[in-house]
Design a protein around this motif. Sequence first.
Motif, mmCIF file in Angstrom:
data_model
loop_
_atom_site.group_PDB
_atom_site.id
_atom_site.type_symbol
_atom_site.label_atom_id
_atom_site.label_comp_id
_atom_site.label_asym_id
_atom_site.label_seq_id
_atom_site.Cartn_x
_atom_site.Cartn_y
_atom_site.Cartn_z
ATOM 1 N N MET A 1 51.520 23.076 72.220
ATOM 2 C CA MET A 1 50.471 23.267 71.102
ATOM 3 C C MET A 1 50.948 24.500 70.260
ATOM 4 O O MET A 1 51.689 25.475 70.268
ATOM 5 N N SER A 2 50.704 24.329 68.949
ATOM 6 C CA SER A 2 51.221 25.033 67.964
ATOM 7 C C SER A 2 50.539 26.300 67.847
ATOM 8 O O SER A 2 49.276 26.290 68.263
ATOM 9 N N SER A 3 51.206 27.285 67.314
ATOM 10 C CA SER A 3 50.551 28.539 67.149
ATOM 11 C C SER A 3 49.440 28.609 66.157
ATOM 12 O O SER A 3 49.713 27.985 65.175
ATOM 13 N N PRO A 4 48.218 29.340 66.172
ATOM 14 C CA PRO A 4 47.535 29.461 65.347
ATOM 15 C C PRO A 4 47.759 30.039 64.078
ATOM 16 O O PRO A 4 48.648 30.935 64.184
ATOM 17 N N THR A 5 47.395 29.600 62.651
ATOM 18 C CA THR A 5 47.949 30.165 61.644
ATOM 19 C C THR A 5 47.044 31.588 61.460
ATOM 20 O O THR A 5 45.795 31.826 62.081
ATOM 21 N N PRO A 6 47.635 32.560 60.593
ATOM 22 C CA PRO A 6 46.705 33.655 60.204
ATOM 23 C C PRO A 6 45.495 33.380 59.842
ATOM 24 O O PRO A 6 44.241 34.064 60.226
ATOM 25 N N ALA A 7 45.252 32.463 59.142
ATOM 26 C CA ALA A 7 43.805 31.977 58.395
ATOM 27 C C ALA A 7 42.925 31.702 59.485
ATOM 28 O O ALA A 7 41.831 31.952 59.515
ATOM 29 N N GLU A 8 43.343 30.921 60.719
ATOM 30 C CA GLU A 8 42.502 30.423 61.668
ATOM 31 C C GLU A 8 42.330 31.263 62.759
ATOM 32 O O GLU A 8 41.257 31.549 63.031
ATOM 33 N N ILE A 9 43.112 32.474 62.860
ATOM 34 C CA ILE A 9 42.878 33.652 63.455
ATOM 35 C C ILE A 9 41.825 34.508 63.027
ATOM 36 O O ILE A 9 40.703 34.656 63.451
ATOM 37 N N LEU A 10 42.049 34.816 61.674
ATOM 38 C CA LEU A 10 40.894 35.477 61.043
ATOM 39 C C LEU A 10 39.637 34.720 61.005
ATOM 40 O O LEU A 10 38.582 35.495 61.085
ATOM 41 N N ALA A 11 39.575 33.456 60.958
ATOM 42 C CA ALA A 11 38.372 32.884 60.824
ATOM 43 C C ALA A 11 37.514 32.844 62.386
ATOM 44 O O ALA A 11 36.500 32.862 62.287
ATOM 45 N N ARG A 12 38.370 32.517 63.369
ATOM 46 C CA ARG A 12 37.924 32.616 64.689
ATOM 47 C C ARG A 12 37.386 34.216 65.078
ATOM 48 O O ARG A 12 36.051 34.078 65.541
ATOM 49 N N ILE A 13 38.138 35.042 64.782
ATOM 50 C CA ILE A 13 37.519 36.475 64.911
ATOM 51 C C ILE A 13 36.500 36.602 64.096
ATOM 52 O O ILE A 13 35.484 37.444 64.480
ATOM 53 N N GLY A 14 36.306 36.196 62.773
ATOM 54 C CA GLY A 14 35.437 36.565 61.863
ATOM 55 C C GLY A 14 33.989 35.865 62.360
ATOM 56 O O GLY A 14 33.024 36.380 62.179
ATOM 57 N N LYS A 15 33.850 34.721 63.075
ATOM 58 C CA LYS A 15 32.989 34.281 63.580
ATOM 59 C C LYS A 15 32.290 34.898 64.716
ATOM 60 O O LYS A 15 31.175 35.138 64.959
ATOM 61 N N LEU A 16 33.488 35.227 65.534
ATOM 62 C CA LEU A 16 32.896 36.193 66.816
ATOM 63 C C LEU A 16 32.132 37.437 66.321
ATOM 64 O O LEU A 16 31.137 37.867 67.012
ATOM 65 N N GLU A 17 32.645 38.084 65.164
ATOM 66 C CA GLU A 17 32.318 39.282 64.796
ATOM 67 C C GLU A 17 30.860 39.149 64.333
ATOM 68 O O GLU A 17 30.077 40.032 64.514
ATOM 69 N N ILE A 18 30.763 38.091 63.439
ATOM 70 C CA ILE A 18 29.101 37.849 62.911
ATOM 71 C C ILE A 18 28.146 37.704 64.172
ATOM 72 O O ILE A 18 27.351 38.246 63.925
ATOM 73 N N ARG A 19 28.762 36.764 64.969
ATOM 74 C CA ARG A 19 27.680 36.542 66.026
ATOM 75 C C ARG A 19 27.543 37.698 66.861
ATOM 76 O O ARG A 19 26.102 38.122 67.299
ATOM 77 N N THR A 20 28.537 38.463 67.347
ATOM 78 C CA THR A 20 28.335 39.832 67.869
ATOM 79 C C THR A 20 27.491 40.794 67.299
ATOM 80 O O THR A 20 26.562 41.535 67.862
#
Length: 298
Positions: free
Chosen positions: A1-20
Amino acid sequence: MSSPTPAEILARIGKLEIRTKNLVNEIFSGEYRSSFKGQGLEFAEVREYQAGDNYRDIDWNVSARLGAPYVKKYTETRELNVFFIVDVSASMQFGTVQPKKQERVAEIIALLSFSALSNNDKVGLIMFSDQLEKYLPARKGSNKALEILRDVLYLEPEHKNTSILEALTFANHILKKRSVVFILSDFMDSGYNKPLEILAQKHDVIAIQILDEAELKLPDAGVLNLYDPETGDTLYCNTSVTSIQKAYEARVSKQQEDLTKDLAKMKVDYIMLRSMDSHIKALRTFFEQRRRRLREGR
């Protein structure tokens, strides 16, 4: 499995931040604040004595100078240091359902860290396998919480095995100011009671155990090739054999019973989360129990 890109990391953390943050604003900020005491008292002012005041609070120097009794008033120092001690050994990558244990840890830390920051507390991080993997000193600000979440979700640990003893020994060495300490692990380890006891004497410690259902009860799935992600050992086991199921469950039950007793003896709060449990419900129950104890002075 390829490593996530910086953009994918930021998007995932951003969604978690908003929900939290929505959950914190709606539910957890007040519950968090009322569940933890400040770290002491600091002098605020003196005022004239009133009926019902404690005579021990009288400031005799001021009273003598002004010719009337005056008392010292104190306010609770609210600011806390909150530390997350996070197990990143290979067993924490396990999961038969979503979210897996590592992702559940991230969700819990997100709620607790943003609740802490909403109350102007500092948050820090200790990540461990059988050695220290990452240490972030306690700081304020949402960027600190996001940095912690990034590491919890994406840090690649150098080692696979577990040593809670090493993590707690490090924590005892570097945590000088009394802190609220959350230990997040599956607690599939032993030999750490002494440093945990020392930590609990100096700090407010909460153990959060994250387990997959398959770690508590063998699935009835016939012959399985069981793999230990930490040691690399494999074992073929017929999980449909009743005697094997019962022996496994008896062993797990004894381990859980011993853990519960040990934590209670050391006055360490304990939350156990299985893969199908709601971490939101578990944390709300925990906060309510804490508030009740504080009201009762326990």
